[in-house]
Design a protein around this motif. Structure first.
Motif, mmCIF file in Angstrom:
data_model
loop_
_atom_site.group_PDB
_atom_site.id
_atom_site.type_symbol
_atom_site.label_atom_id
_atom_site.label_comp_id
_atom_site.label_asym_id
_atom_site.label_seq_id
_atom_site.Cartn_x
_atom_site.Cartn_y
_atom_site.Cartn_z
ATOM 1 N N GLN A 112 9.281 22.051 36.354
ATOM 2 C CA GLN A 112 8.522 23.190 36.869
ATOM 3 C C GLN A 112 9.243 24.494 36.537
ATOM 4 O O GLN A 112 10.475 24.530 36.404
ATOM 5 N N TYR A 113 8.422 25.550 36.419
ATOM 6 C CA TYR A 113 8.974 26.903 36.220
ATOM 7 C C TYR A 113 7.966 27.915 36.762
ATOM 8 O O TYR A 113 6.832 27.988 36.285
ATOM 9 N N GLN A 114 8.381 28.620 37.791
ATOM 10 C CA GLN A 114 7.561 29.667 38.403
ATOM 11 C C GLN A 114 6.139 29.196 38.710
ATOM 12 O O GLN A 114 5.144 29.823 38.338
ATOM 13 N N GLY A 115 6.071 28.032 39.343
ATOM 14 C CA GLY A 115 4.788 27.502 39.781
ATOM 15 C C GLY A 115 4.035 26.683 38.750
ATOM 16 O O GLY A 115 3.000 26.094 39.064
ATOM 17 N N LYS A 116 4.520 26.643 37.523
ATOM 18 C CA LYS A 116 3.872 25.850 36.477
ATOM 19 C C LYS A 116 4.548 24.490 36.354
ATOM 20 O O LYS A 116 5.778 24.410 36.351
ATOM 21 N N GLU A 166 17.364 31.185 31.965
ATOM 22 C CA GLU A 166 16.303 30.887 32.925
ATOM 23 C C GLU A 166 16.557 29.509 33.558
ATOM 24 O O GLU A 166 17.231 28.655 32.972
#
Length: 403
Positions: free
Chosen positions: A108-112, A170
């Motif tokens: 996951q990354y920032q809600g994705k 990130e």
């Protein structure tokens, strides 16, 4: 040569005189050749993709992994102690473990969310797998020794998660674990329908700790041998070392398998050959049907053109001339069918490969083209000889009287 040219021109004229019948006559050849070319192009494209991937390891590589039973359960275990022992074998230049982590569903990354394969590797893996970063760096020894939660990702992961163009620094999330992105790999395409850019690589010790030490991981050791000529001897040494490590004696079956990259490629080649032969045999039946169709139509044509044959013979045409004319007509019909089938098969293979997700591009080898055209020409000769012989044997007087 003049006789051959005249026979060819006469055959073309006869074919053009009945275009629809000629097309329907060659339809069986078109379907057969198109089917063969489509199947071969897809299988060959898949084989080429796999071969290119494994050739990156070189012919001096060994793949050591745990065996599975008939239910897919792991029978043995490859441990760090095994790795240490194998590193001490003379002739092994480098050996690197890798393990697949299946603890959580995707990253996951920032809600994705995105489903990607998470693999634990060591620094040597980059060179052995030809996995080089386009941005940033690969995993280092310091990362592995420190069990750092860092990740090198494929471009597919970067795109699907919406990471910035330069994602170094990130953090992506894998279950409860936060992984710092330190590199993005060069694009490698697909193999066996699997997107090779959809991987997340983390340090091998980190992967083991994420899975927990109580769980048996699926581990592969990839070793590079310094001298290819000693491959058999080193393989046997690896086998005996692991059997001692695992307490396997006498005639007991090993709980691991060892394969060289050449053996893997050979196995893949055998599988694709069997697939090609099986499908080739099935679609070859349509070529047989097409040949019978050509023979039937040519027999009808001989009957329809009986008076024409009589006139030709009365003007001095020999049996050989008549035989050549009708045989050329059958061969040309069959060859045209082969060329049309070749074009359709190529287009069909390309279309199917593009429709199937992550499937490698189709590839039509030169031998398949030669075989298809040769086979279609052969069908024309074999099934055209009987009608041609019938025409050549006609008595000119009886032929002239025919109504």
């Amino acid at each position: 040569m003049l006789i051959l040219f005249e026979a060819f021109r006469s055959a073309i004229r006869a074919i053009l005189a009945s275009k629809m019948r000629s097309f329907l006559t060659s339809l069986g050849i078109i379907i057969g050749v198109a089917s063969i070319i489509a199947v071969v192009s897809l299988v060959k494209g898949l084989e080429t993709s796999i071969t290119d991937q494994f050739e990156g390891y070189g012919s001096n590589s060994l793949f050591i992994q745990q065996k599975r039973d008939n239910y897919g359960r792991l029978q043995g275990n490859l441990t760090d102690d095994d790795l240490i022992k194998l590193r001490g074998i003379d002739g092994i230049e480098v050996i690197s473990p890798q393990t697949f982590v299946f603890e959580y569903n995707g990253v996951q990354y920032q809600g994705k969310d995105h489903s990607a394969d998470v693999v634990g590797v060591m620094p040597d893996y980059a060179e052995m797998d030809s996995s080089y970063p386009e941005i940033g760096r690969f995993i280092t020894t310091a990362d592995a020794n420190g069990r750092k939660k860092v990740a090198v990702i494929g471009v597919k992961v970067q795109e699907e998660l919406g990471l910035p163009e330069n994602p170094i620094g990130e953090f992506i999330q894998y279950g409860p674990h936060w992984l710092k992105v330190i590199g993005v790999l060069e694009s490698k395409g697909q193999m066996l329908g699997q997107d090779l850019d959809n991987y997340v690589y983390i340090p091998y010790p980190t992967a083991i700790s994420i899975m927990g030490f109580q769980k048996q991981p699926f581990v592969i050791f990839v070793a590079r041998v310094s001298d290819v000529d000693r491959m058999a001897a080193i393989t046997e040494r690896v086998k005996q070392t692991l059997r001692r490590q695992h307490g396997i004696n006498g005639d007991e079956e090993s709980d691991f398998t060892i394969q060289s990259s050449d053996q893997v490629l050979s196995s893949i080649g055998q599988v694709t050959q069997v697939i090609t032969l099986v499908f080739g045999g099935i679609v070859g039946i349509s070529l047989l049907v097409g040949g019978i169709g050509i023979m039937n139509i040519m027999l009808v044509s001989v009957t329809e053109r009986t008076r024409e044959v009589g006139i030709c013979k009365a003007l001095g045409a020999t049996r050989a001339d008549i035989l050549l004319q009708f045989l050329l007509e059958a061969v040309i019909i069959s060859l045209i069918g082969g060329l049309v089938g070749l074009a359709i098969g190529f287009g069909l293979g390309t279309a199917i490969a593009s429709i199937i997700p992550n499937f490698p591009p189709s590839d039509v080898p030169a031998w398949a083209i030669a075989l298809a055209l040769g086979f279609s020409t052969g069908v024309g000769v074999i099934f055209g000889i009987l009608p041609a012989a019938k025409a050549a044997r006609l008595d000119p007087i009886d032929a002239l009287r025919y109504e």
